[in-house]
Design a protein around this motif. Structure first.
Motif, PDB file in Angstrom:
ATOM      1  N   THR A   1     -19.893 -42.508  42.013  1.00 56.77           N
ATOM      2  CA  THR A   1     -19.063 -42.203  43.458  1.00 56.77           C
ATOM      3  C   THR A   1     -19.012 -40.828  43.353  1.00 56.77           C
ATOM      4  O   THR A   1     -18.829 -40.130  42.227  1.00 56.77           O
ATOM      5  N   TYR A   2     -19.469 -40.133  44.340  1.00 57.66           N
ATOM      6  CA  TYR A   2     -19.584 -38.697  44.392  1.00 57.66           C
ATOM      7  C   TYR A   2     -19.604 -38.279  46.143  1.00 57.66           C
ATOM      8  O   TYR A   2     -19.998 -39.147  46.975  1.00 57.66           O
TER       9      TYR A   2
ATOM     10  N   SER B   1     -26.471 -27.842  47.244  1.00 55.72           N
ATOM     11  CA  SER B   1     -25.148 -28.687  47.645  1.00 55.72           C
ATOM     12  C   SER B   1     -24.240 -28.664  46.491  1.00 55.72           C
ATOM     13  O   SER B   1     -24.880 -28.523  45.291  1.00 55.72           O
ATOM     14  N   HIS B   2     -23.263 -28.909  46.817  1.00 57.47           N
ATOM     15  CA  HIS B   2     -21.963 -29.003  45.925  1.00 57.47           C
ATOM     16  C   HIS B   2     -21.657 -30.480  45.585  1.00 57.47           C
ATOM     17  O   HIS B   2     -21.417 -31.174  46.630  1.00 57.47           O
ATOM     18  N   LEU B   3     -21.782 -31.169  44.208  1.00 56.69           N
ATOM     19  CA  LEU B   3     -21.679 -32.611  44.172  1.00 56.69           C
ATOM     20  C   LEU B   3     -20.465 -32.454  43.228  1.00 56.69           C
ATOM     21  O   LEU B   3     -20.381 -31.937  42.224  1.00 56.69           O
ATOM     22  N   VAL B   4     -19.425 -33.512  43.736  1.00 56.69           N
ATOM     23  CA  VAL B   4     -18.409 -33.706  42.759  1.00 56.69           C
ATOM     24  C   VAL B   4     -18.312 -35.285  42.907  1.00 56.69           C
ATOM     25  O   VAL B   4     -18.380 -35.824  43.632  1.00 56.69           O
TER      26      VAL B   4
ATOM     27  N   GLY C   1     -21.258 -34.051  33.843  1.00 60.08           N
ATOM     28  CA  GLY C   1     -21.463 -32.741  34.273  1.00 60.08           C
ATOM     29  C   GLY C   1     -20.769 -32.352  35.750  1.00 60.08           C
ATOM     30  O   GLY C   1     -20.928 -31.191  36.293  1.00 60.08           O
ATOM     31  N   SER C   2     -20.178 -33.276  36.412  1.00 63.25           N
ATOM     32  CA  SER C   2     -19.466 -33.012  37.461  1.00 63.25           C
ATOM     33  C   SER C   2     -18.349 -31.956  37.338  1.00 63.25           C
ATOM     34  O   SER C   2     -17.627 -31.973  36.286  1.00 63.25           O
TER      35      SER C   2
ATOM     36  N   ILE D   1     -34.906 -32.615  43.092  1.00 60.51           N
ATOM     37  CA  ILE D   1     -33.597 -32.540  42.750  1.00 60.51           C
ATOM     38  C   ILE D   1     -33.275 -31.720  41.432  1.00 60.51           C
ATOM     39  O   ILE D   1     -33.883 -32.450  40.609  1.00 60.51           O
ATOM     40  N   VAL D   2     -33.011 -30.421  41.379  1.00 66.29           N
ATOM     41  CA  VAL D   2     -32.883 -29.621  40.339  1.00 66.29           C
ATOM     42  C   VAL D   2     -31.493 -28.908  40.229  1.00 66.29           C
ATOM     43  O   VAL D   2     -30.844 -28.657  41.237  1.00 66.29           O
ATOM     44  N   PRO D   3     -30.738 -28.863  39.103  1.00 64.29           N
ATOM     45  CA  PRO D   3     -29.487 -28.078  38.957  1.00 64.29           C
ATOM     46  C   PRO D   3     -29.992 -26.552  39.323  1.00 64.29           C
ATOM     47  O   PRO D   3     -31.190 -26.145  39.302  1.00 64.29           O
TER      48      PRO D   3
END
Length: 109
Positions: free
Chosen positions: A59-60, A78-81, A86-87, A107-109
């Motif tokens: 869930t994010y 983008s900011h993912l929580v 790692g969130s 998609i990469v950090p």
């Protein structure tokens, strides 16, 4: 901060917010590829399954906050929580568009 995303990229993030794997796969060309977490998914069916698995596993929330061009690629940060390891994290989404669809996404950090 509000950013203006290309229509198909905005549709991708909108579908991601609702966890709609079919709507996400519809944003891609038939032969599109997605690279995420060291895995490659090719074709709409594989992309739909990738998103369906991610939606049930975690869930994010995702909030795009920056957009830039890198040659032919549109880079959206983008900011993912969420409840994933790692969130929270900021991820970069490298989109290659073909016509009105996404042909490639990394998609990469």
């Amino acid at each position: 901060m509000s950013i203006e995303l290309p229509k198909v990229i905005a549709a991708y993030f909108s579908a991601d917010k609702t966890g709609n794997a079919q709507a996400i796969s519809d944003c891609f060309t038939e032969d599109a590829t997605v690279l995420d977490e060291g895995n490659t998914y090719t074709g709409r069916n594989a992309i739909r399954q990738w998103m369906a698995n991610a939606s049930t596993q975690y869930t994010y929330t995702v909030e795009p906050f920056d957009i830039a061009q890198d040659g032919a690629r549109t880079v959206v940060t983008s900011h993912l929580v969420g409840n994933f390891p790692g969130s929270p994290v900021d991820l970069r989404y490298f989109f290659v568009l073909r016509g009105k669809k996404i042909a490639e996404l990394e998609i990469v950090p």
